[in-house]
Motif scaffolding. Structure first.
Motif: not given
Length: 93
Positions: A3-7, A86-89
């Protein structure tokens, strides 16, 4: 899954701006190899986009194409890049 989150801090209107171009966003992000899901979230103080892919290569590519698209289509936003995490689920329900 990865997953990647853009804030996008302080940019609550971005979610509305991007939603008006939803078909373009869906086509762009869903074409990334290993794509699984995309979410656009309007918070009280920010906009967050979340991309889920099979692996890190997919989420890295999603960040690249998102930055390129913003640079071409919303250059004012590109001048102020998002915080990206970003990180692993580890658990999915």
């Amino acid at each position: 899954m990865h997953v990647t989150m853009r804030y996008y801090a302080g940019n609550t209107g971005l979610a509305d701006q991007l939603a008006t171009r939803g078909d373009e966003i869906r086509a762009l992000i869903s074409a990334v190899p290993g794509f699984e899901a995309y979410y656009l979230v309007q918070l009280d103080d920010a906009t967050v986009s979340i991309t889920v892919c099979e692996d890190e290569a997919g989420t890295a590519e999603s960040s690249r194409v998102a930055a390129e698209w913003l640079g071409e289509n919303m250059p004012d936003l590109a001048a102020s890049p998002p915080m990206v995490s970003s990180g692993t689920v580890t658990l999915s329900a």
